[in-house]
Every structure is written in C-alpha cells, then in structure tokens.
Design a protein around this motif. Structure first.
Motif, PDB file in Angstrom:
ATOM      1  N   TYR A 430     -13.029  30.577  -7.083  1.00 49.09           N
ATOM      2  CA  TYR A 430     -12.073  31.688  -7.074  1.00 49.09           C
ATOM      3  C   TYR A 430     -10.837  31.350  -7.907  1.00 49.09           C
ATOM      4  O   TYR A 430      -9.698  31.545  -7.482  1.00 49.09           O
ATOM      5  N   LYS A 431     -11.078  30.839  -9.099  1.00 47.88           N
ATOM      6  CA  LYS A 431      -9.961  30.458  -9.966  1.00 47.88           C
ATOM      7  C   LYS A 431      -9.051  31.646 -10.272  1.00 47.88           C
ATOM      8  O   LYS A 431      -7.836  31.479 -10.420  1.00 47.88           O
ATOM      9  N   ASP A 432      -9.631  32.830 -10.347  1.00 46.23           N
ATOM     10  CA  ASP A 432      -8.816  34.011 -10.632  1.00 46.23           C
ATOM     11  C   ASP A 432      -7.926  34.392  -9.461  1.00 46.23           C
ATOM     12  O   ASP A 432      -6.997  35.188  -9.606  1.00 46.23           O
ATOM     13  N   PHE A 433      -8.195  33.806  -8.274  1.00 44.18           N
ATOM     14  CA  PHE A 433      -7.381  34.088  -7.096  1.00 44.18           C
ATOM     15  C   PHE A 433      -6.220  33.107  -6.932  1.00 44.18           C
ATOM     16  O   PHE A 433      -5.343  33.325  -6.093  1.00 44.18           O
ATOM     17  N   ILE A 434      -6.218  32.016  -7.704  1.00 45.89           N
ATOM     18  CA  ILE A 434      -5.219  30.972  -7.491  1.00 45.89           C
ATOM     19  C   ILE A 434      -3.806  31.499  -7.681  1.00 45.89           C
ATOM     20  O   ILE A 434      -2.865  31.046  -7.044  1.00 45.89           O
ATOM     21  N   THR A 435      -3.631  32.463  -8.543  1.00 52.86           N
ATOM     22  CA  THR A 435      -2.298  33.021  -8.750  1.00 52.86           C
ATOM     23  C   THR A 435      -1.943  34.104  -7.728  1.00 52.86           C
ATOM     24  O   THR A 435      -0.854  34.646  -7.755  1.00 52.86           O
ATOM     25  N   THR A 436      -2.870  34.409  -6.838  1.00 50.16           N
ATOM     26  CA  THR A 436      -2.599  35.411  -5.806  1.00 50.16           C
ATOM     27  C   THR A 436      -1.572  34.865  -4.832  1.00 50.16           C
ATOM     28  O   THR A 436      -1.814  33.872  -4.161  1.00 50.16           O
ATOM     29  N   LYS A 437      -0.440  35.528  -4.756  1.00 51.21           N
ATOM     30  CA  LYS A 437       0.665  34.989  -3.961  1.00 51.21           C
ATOM     31  C   LYS A 437       0.708  35.529  -2.543  1.00 51.21           C
ATOM     32  O   LYS A 437       1.353  34.962  -1.667  1.00 51.21           O
ATOM     33  N   ASP A 438       0.041  36.647  -2.292  1.00 48.54           N
ATOM     34  CA  ASP A 438       0.206  37.292  -0.999  1.00 48.54           C
ATOM     35  C   ASP A 438      -0.858  36.908   0.016  1.00 48.54           C
ATOM     36  O   ASP A 438      -0.970  37.517   1.054  1.00 48.54           O
ATOM     37  N   ILE A 439      -1.661  35.902  -0.280  1.00 48.18           N
ATOM     38  CA  ILE A 439      -2.631  35.408   0.690  1.00 48.18           C
ATOM     39  C   ILE A 439      -2.285  33.957   1.022  1.00 48.18           C
ATOM     40  O   ILE A 439      -2.299  33.096   0.150  1.00 48.18           O
ATOM     41  N   THR A 440      -1.981  33.719   2.265  1.00 45.69           N
ATOM     42  CA  THR A 440      -1.754  32.341   2.718  1.00 45.69           C
ATOM     43  C   THR A 440      -2.860  31.962   3.688  1.00 45.69           C
ATOM     44  O   THR A 440      -3.320  32.789   4.484  1.00 45.69           O
ATOM     45  N   ILE A 441      -3.265  30.699   3.616  1.00 47.86           N
ATOM     46  CA  ILE A 441      -4.251  30.155   4.539  1.00 47.86           C
ATOM     47  C   ILE A 441      -3.575  29.032   5.314  1.00 47.86           C
ATOM     48  O   ILE A 441      -3.019  28.102   4.720  1.00 47.86           O
ATOM     49  N   HIS A 453      -1.143  28.851  12.128  1.00 48.92           N
ATOM     50  CA  HIS A 453      -2.324  29.648  11.774  1.00 48.92           C
ATOM     51  C   HIS A 453      -2.211  31.108  12.181  1.00 48.92           C
ATOM     52  O   HIS A 453      -2.815  31.979  11.551  1.00 48.92           O
ATOM     53  N   ASN A 454      -1.457  31.392  13.242  1.00 49.59           N
ATOM     54  CA  ASN A 454      -1.445  32.774  13.731  1.00 49.59           C
ATOM     55  C   ASN A 454      -0.374  33.649  13.095  1.00 49.59           C
ATOM     56  O   ASN A 454      -0.105  34.748  13.570  1.00 49.59           O
ATOM     57  N   MET A 455       0.242  33.166  11.990  1.00 50.24           N
ATOM     58  CA  MET A 455       1.134  34.064  11.248  1.00 50.24           C
ATOM     59  C   MET A 455       0.731  34.133   9.778  1.00 50.24           C
ATOM     60  O   MET A 455       1.502  34.558   8.936  1.00 50.24           O
ATOM     61  N   ALA A 456      -0.516  33.746   9.479  1.00 45.76           N
ATOM     62  CA  ALA A 456      -1.004  33.753   8.101  1.00 45.76           C
ATOM     63  C   ALA A 456      -1.936  34.933   7.859  1.00 45.76           C
ATOM     64  O   ALA A 456      -2.518  35.489   8.794  1.00 45.76           O
ATOM     65  N   GLU A 457      -2.084  35.291   6.594  1.00 50.68           N
ATOM     66  CA  GLU A 457      -3.075  36.321   6.250  1.00 50.68           C
ATOM     67  C   GLU A 457      -4.467  35.881   6.684  1.00 50.68           C
ATOM     68  O   GLU A 457      -5.248  36.667   7.207  1.00 50.68           O
ATOM     69  N   ILE A 458      -4.782  34.596   6.445  1.00 51.13           N
ATOM     70  CA  ILE A 458      -6.056  34.022   6.895  1.00 51.13           C
ATOM     71  C   ILE A 458      -5.740  32.741   7.670  1.00 51.13           C
ATOM     72  O   ILE A 458      -5.156  31.806   7.121  1.00 51.13           O
ATOM     73  N   GLY A 459      -6.093  32.712   8.937  1.00 42.38           N
ATOM     74  CA  GLY A 459      -5.802  31.550   9.774  1.00 42.38           C
ATOM     75  C   GLY A 459      -7.058  30.998  10.420  1.00 42.38           C
ATOM     76  O   GLY A 459      -8.012  31.733  10.698  1.00 42.38           O
ATOM     77  N   PHE A 460      -7.047  29.681  10.649  1.00 42.81           N
ATOM     78  CA  PHE A 460      -8.145  29.018  11.344  1.00 42.81           C
ATOM     79  C   PHE A 460      -7.555  28.140  12.446  1.00 42.81           C
ATOM     80  O   PHE A 460      -6.600  27.397  12.207  1.00 42.81           O
ATOM     81  N   GLN A 461      -8.137  28.210  13.640  1.00 44.24           N
ATOM     82  CA  GLN A 461      -7.702  27.377  14.767  1.00 44.24           C
ATOM     83  C   GLN A 461      -8.861  26.543  15.266  1.00 44.24           C
ATOM     84  O   GLN A 461      -9.949  27.054  15.530  1.00 44.24           O
ATOM     85  N   LEU A 479      -6.995  36.933  11.245  1.00 46.06           N
ATOM     86  CA  LEU A 479      -6.704  37.663  10.012  1.00 46.06           C
ATOM     87  C   LEU A 479      -5.550  38.655  10.218  1.00 46.06           C
ATOM     88  O   LEU A 479      -5.350  39.160  11.321  1.00 46.06           O
ATOM     89  N   GLY A 480      -4.826  38.894   9.140  1.00 47.07           N
ATOM     90  CA  GLY A 480      -3.849  39.970   9.150  1.00 47.07           C
ATOM     91  C   GLY A 480      -2.432  39.597   9.506  1.00 47.07           C
ATOM     92  O   GLY A 480      -1.607  40.476   9.784  1.00 47.07           O
ATOM     93  N   GLY A 481      -2.104  38.316   9.508  1.00 45.50           N
ATOM     94  CA  GLY A 481      -0.720  37.930   9.743  1.00 45.50           C
ATOM     95  C   GLY A 481       0.069  37.939   8.443  1.00 45.50           C
ATOM     96  O   GLY A 481      -0.504  38.021   7.358  1.00 45.50           O
TER      97      GLY A 481
END
Length: 697
Positions: A430-441, A453-461, A479-481
């Motif tokens: 996903y090299k084209d996604f690396i500049t995507t700023k609005d997705i945090t993991i 993890h529970n305040m991110a766009e994509i979180g894992f616990q 999802l959706g933080g």
C-alpha cells in the motif's frame, strides 16, 4: 551512597535519591512492606517488569523536550545500567528496561546532573505533562503552550497534594484547535485560545481511555492563563479527597465525575479555592520567547543521487515553522525503539546544526526543530546514515504500539509483533497509502490502552480466543476513532475479535474496501460513519472463525513457542497499604514533611502534609476496625460514625469539622502552625487508643 551525595547540587533531589536507596535497603532487610515499597518506587519512576528481578525505568521529560546534553546523558545511563535500548512512550517519556533495582538510585543521580528526573513518572501522581510537539513553531498556534506545560510540571513536582492519590492524573496542552495533544482523553486538557487580546485556554475535564473510555467535558470555554495552575490545584485536591482508593479499576477521575456528577464536582472545586496557596499564577514566558541561536559549523554533503526520494522525504517528514526560513524534521521511530549509538550522533547533530533541541512525540517519534532550509539536504544525508530518514512521519505506516508482552506485566498478546507485520504490509502493498494522513493505526497489548487503540481510525487490542480447550492470541479490531478538533473526538467501535495471525489479512480487507468504495477526498472516519459498524462486521466476519485454527495460530507474533497467557500484577498505579502500624509510620513522615515545609515558610505545602497525616491516621484506625477506606471523604465520614459519635475518640467537634479546617482557612503561617499541632495531637491520640485496644484484645 556518599559517592554521589555531594555531586548533586539540589538538596531536595539529593534527599529524594538517598531516601530511595534507604527504602531499597530496608525492603531487602524485611523492614518495609512490599506494597508500601512498591508505592514509593513507582513514584520515583521505578516500575516492575514482566521479567523477574529487573525494573523498567521511566524518565520524565516534560512535553518531550530534550537538549543534546540531556540526550547524551540518557544514552550514557542506558549503556551503563541497561541494554542501550531507548523506548519513546505515548506520553513523551523515555523508558529503559532491564535495570537492577539496587542500581536505580545511582542511575537517578547520574540523570540529575543534566536536570533529568524520574520523580513521579509512575505511580499515583501527576504524570508527565504532555504537549503538542510543534508547540512554539506551529504557524497556526495562538501562542506557544510550552512555558505553560513547563510551569505546570514544576509546580506539581513533589507537590504534597499529588503524591498519594487514588490513581494517576494526566494533563495535556494543545497548541491549536487541531488538538494534537489529544486533550479530550485527559483528566485535564488545555487548548490555547486568545480572547480580547488575552491569552487563555479552553479547559477539558475528566477524559480517559482504558476499558471504559470517556470523552472529557468542557470545563471552561476560556480560562485566563494565570488561572490554570490554581484550577489544576483545586481539581487535584478534590480528586485526592474524594477519589476511589480501594478499587483500582474505578479510581480514575472520570469515574469520580460520573459518581458525583459534573455540577457537584465543579462546586467542590470552586469551594476549594480559599485553601490555595495562590489564586493567580503568572507564568513567565521569557525563556521561550527567545529566538533560536545556532552554532557555526562547516558541513559538507554529497550530491543527492535520488532527487525523487529526497523530495518525497521533504513532503512526508519536513514541516515549515512559523519562524521564517526554519523547518522541523520528523523522524519516524518504529515502535518508539532506538539505540544509544544513534542517539549520541543525533544529539551531536542537533547541537551543531539545529539550535540544540528536539522533542519526543505522542506518536513515539522524534521531531528536530529549527533547521535552516539550506541544511535540509545535509540533514537528509546524515539522517539517512542513521536510518532516520524513513518516510511516512505521522502517516498511515507510522503505527503506535505499547510494549505489550515484551516487558509489561499486563500484556495479553504481542502488540509490537503485530505492529511490525502491519508495517510490512503497508510498505510493500500500500505504498500509495503511505502519504494518507487521516488514518492512524494504534495497538495495545491489553485493555488499558497504553497504545491508545480505542481512539484511532484503526485500532487493535491484545486478547485471547478459545478453540476447544486451547487458547490462542487474538486481536480485538476497533474502527472509527479519531480527533475531530477543538477538544472533540470519537472513540472507536469494537467490531469483532480475530486470531492474531489474521491481523494482516484484516488490515488488507479494511484498506482494500476503503480504496475501492470511498468517495473522492473522503476521509476514513467519514467513510466509516457512512458505512457504519455492521458493514465492517460483515466484511471481517470470515476472519473471526476460530473453530479450526491452524497450528501457527497458537504462536503469537515474534514468538516461536505456542502461546501461554501470563498476566501479572499491573503497576499502573500504587496499591492500598493495609498495615495499621505502617500507616502510623507514614503519618509521622507526613508530619515531618509538614514541619520542614513550615520551617521553609511554604505554608500551603505544610498544611496539606498535615491534612494528609490526619486522614492517614484515621485510615489506620478504620482499617483496624475493618471499615471502608476507599476515599478520603469516606474515611472522614466513617471516622465520625465509628469513633467520634461512639465517644471512642474524644474530639472538640466532629472529625469532619476538625479535618476541614483546611477549607475554611487561608494558607497563613498561623494556621499552618495550628494545623500541624492538631495533626501531631491527633496521631498521638490514635496511637494511644490503638495500644490500649491491643492490650485488652
């Protein structure tokens, strides 16, 4: 200990370190209870590790600011006392691991030579004061919040009101309405504002993460800057008095506000103002207003062969400052881990060419500040040599993760292992996604959310999942933080749980779906809100089936052997001490502190030490009677019911009236002396009662 006693110029710091050394010795001799010792060492930055016999040391770095000399000192200490690995936390601290307990006083003494402290980096205290890493250089900021974060740190360090609270307390300062310091998840958050030409802050109260995240309430839309420290002091006094102390899981301020109600809590805070040492505290910003200065050193750099790579690096890692001609450089530090050899070279680089300052960031990275535009090619060259020129600073590939099962007692599943795998997926697919700023993991190894993890766009616990009688490591997908700005945010939804080894497949499903179906310019958060949780549940449901796990599913990321769940005792805060005699000894120590503060004419501190001694003494007797002692307010009420109303203890009035003199009097020398005498008299009364009780038992 004499070898370093005379090397420390500050007598208060020297006393602190000698006290730690003495308590370690007494603990090993069996003279100090283990739980009491744990509380003391945590308040001095010494934290138990998952591995037996060694400690994690947390170095408290207010708002992440570090000079070249300080970074050299930290590197020297990490090599001498640890393994040479440095870990940046999500609170802008540095942690070093695998330190022998016996050597912690010596380690602390070495750090203090460059004004670096361990004090209150852990335990039931005011934790590190965090702030936007771009504070002071952000073109959009109202003003630099750094001096206000600095003043708050200094005012509450060793302050008696925040030494033995029910739980930890977190404060953050955001420079702009983008809320890059995440104020809405803090006990107290401050966002810089200017109103009618006057500096102040929007104030948020009672936020937090953990298993039950809570969005902070707006306390003030605008509070003048000279009122913030008195406000914090009032809030801390109420938290100390009314906060839960028996049940750790309910001891954060967000639960106290829920129990009391916001209006009742604010009423208590306002009633506390009379007892404060100061009603206004003017904060001097002079030292932070000075323009950066630069040493003059010659430099050379080779012709950049890959101009495209250099340009890409500038786009993702270089930030224009509000100071004309100056830039900040973001260094992406995977998982927040780097080593002392690189730290020293980086320290030399910032001293010679970047006004001698960097800041550790909330996303576990490094931000070099004050770089002249002409030096950007040179920095790119030097940082490339150090492996510090990886693109994607604060972008999708820049994953945040806590240490998890690597070192933490509470870790359930590996957070660092899955983070490495997800970074590989993004970098290769996903090299084209690396500049995507609005997705945090963001990834946490347990529900306590140290990885946020529970305040991110994509979180894992990190979790576990059962398959028959066997247990495998698992990941809860959230999802959706995200940050909405100006103190507003959204907590992620728990979507479903999958075996850990399917984490990369889950990320592919999420990103492929977003890439295929999102509208032009639509953010991931907007896309998630449009499609809603049930859509993503159905998307990921096939990955959640645990009925027929493969052999590899039982081996966690980064491990070779089958998974074994091993959760120890967490030390995110100190625990309650249940020994009556130990509490009486603590009261004597508090009285000694009150006497010392009175002698130094610090009357407010003396009064609070006396208050703590009185309540602590009452707690001791209530414990002997097997009564509840889960907050100071409960202790005060219970003592009246059990001992004063029954005439077992004779007081001139109710115990509540006796204690709450602290609210009714200004912090004068006369009252400080009187209250100290009361504390001494009260302790003696209770010790006499206890002695007679044991004699006739």
């Amino acid at each position: 200990m004499q070898s370093f006693r005379t090397e420390i110029e500050n007598p208060i710091v020297e006393k602190d370190i000698i006290e730690l050394e003495r308590k370690i010795r007494e603990f090993k001799e069996g003279k100090v209870d283990e739980e009491k010792f744990r509380s003391l060492r945590l308040a001095r930055g010494v934290y138990g590790q998952r591995q037996h016999g060694v400690q994690m040391i947390r170095i408290k770095l207010p708002y992440g600011k570090v000079s070249s000399a300080q970074l050299h000192r930290i590197a020297d200490v990490a090599d001498e006392y640890s393994t040479g690995r440095l870990h940046i936390t999500t609170r802008q601290d540095i942690q070093i691991h695998h330190v022998s307990l016996d050597r912690t006083p010596e380690l602390w003494a070495q750090l203090e030579k460059d004004d670096i402290t361990l004090r209150e980096a852990c335990g039931n205290t005011v934790r590190n004061i965090t702030a936007s890493e771009t504070a002071g250089i952000d073109p959009e900021e109202a003003f630099d919040v750094s001096p206000y974060a600095d003043a708050t740190f200094k005012f509450f360090l060793r302050n008696p009101i925040s030494q033995e609270m029910g739980r930890k307390f977190k404060i953050a300062f955001s420079a702009t309405e983008k809320d890059t310091a995440l104020t809405y998840i803090h006990d107290l958050g401050f966002i810089a504002k200017i109103q009618n030409g006057k500096r102040g802050f929007k104030v948020l109260l009672g936020g937090g993460l953990g298993s039950q995240p809570r969005h902070a309430d707006v306390f003030y839309e605008f509070l003048a800057s000279d009122e913030i420290i008195p406000l914090i002091e009032s809030v801390l006094r109420i938290f100390d008095r009314h906060g839960e102390r028996a049940k750790r899981g309910k001891a954060r301020m967000k639960f106290l506000i829920k129990d009391l109600g916001l209006e009742a809590f604010i009423k208590l805070v306002n009633a506390e103002r009379k007892a404060l040492s100061q009603t206004k505290v003017n904060i001097d910003t002079t030292a932070f207003d000075i323009a950066p200065t630069f040493e003059e050193h010659s430099y050379t750099f080779d012709t950049i062969l890959d101009a495209t790579a250099f340009q890409y690096w500038k786009e993702t890692n270089v930030i224009p400052q509000k100071q004309p001609g100056l830039f900040a450089i973001g260094i992406r530090v995977p998982l927040g881990d780097f080593y002392t050899d690189k730290a020293r070279l980086l320290a030399d680089l910032i001293k010679k060419y970047a006004a001698d300052e960097l800041r550790f960031t909330l996303r576990q990275n490094i931000l070099i500040r004050h770089v002249k535009e002409a030096l950007l090619p040179f920095f790119y060259q030097e940082l490339t040599k150090l492996g510090f020129a990886e693109t994607g600073y604060n972008k999708l590939i820049d994953i945040t993760a806590c240490p998890g099962t690597d070192t933490c007692n509470l870790g359930i599943a590996s957070s660092t292992g899955i983070a490495r795998e997800l970074e590989k997926v993004i970098a290769t697919e996903y090299k084209d996604f690396i500049t995507t700023k609005d997705i945090t993991i963001k990834i946490s190894g347990c529900m306590n959310a140290c990885g946020q993890h529970n305040m991110a766009e994509i979180g894992f616990q990190g979790m576990t999942i059962k398959s028959g009688k066997l247990v495998a490591p698992a990941l809860q997908i959230l999802l959706g933080g995200g940050i909405l700005g100006d103190g507003n945010g959204r907590f992620a939804d728990k979507v479903l749980k999958i075996p850990s080894k399917r984490g990369p497949a889950a990320l592919r499903e999420i990103l492929d779906d977003f890439k295929m179906n999102a509208l032009a310019e639509e953010s991931f958060l907007s896309y998630y809100e449009r499609k809603e949780k049930s859509y993503f549940y159905q998307l990921l449901k096939p990955l959640s089936d645990s009925s027929a796990l493969a052999e590899d599913d039982y081996i966690d990321w980064g491990h070779e052997k089958p998974y074994v769940k091993a959760v120890g005792i967490g030390e995110c805060a100190g625990v309650v001490i249940d020994l009556v005699e130990t509490l009486f000894l603590e009261s004597e120590e508090k009285i000694e502190n009150a006497s010392a503060a009175l002698k130094d004419e610090v009357y407010s501190d003396s009064i609070y030490h006396s208050y703590a001694a009185i309540v602590n003494s009452a707690k001791a007797l209530l414990l002997s009677a097997q009564q509840k002692t889960n907050s100071h307010a409960t202790i005060i009420n219970q003592f009246d019911e059990v001992f004063v109303a029954t005439k077992k203890i004779e007081l001139p009035d109710t115990f509540a009236t006796f204690v709450y003199q602290i609210q009714q009097n200004e912090p004068t020398a006369i009252f400080a002396k009187s209250y100290l005498r009361d504390a001494v008299w009260f302790l003696q009364q209770l010790k006499t009662y206890r002695k007679e009780e044991l004699t006739h038992a």
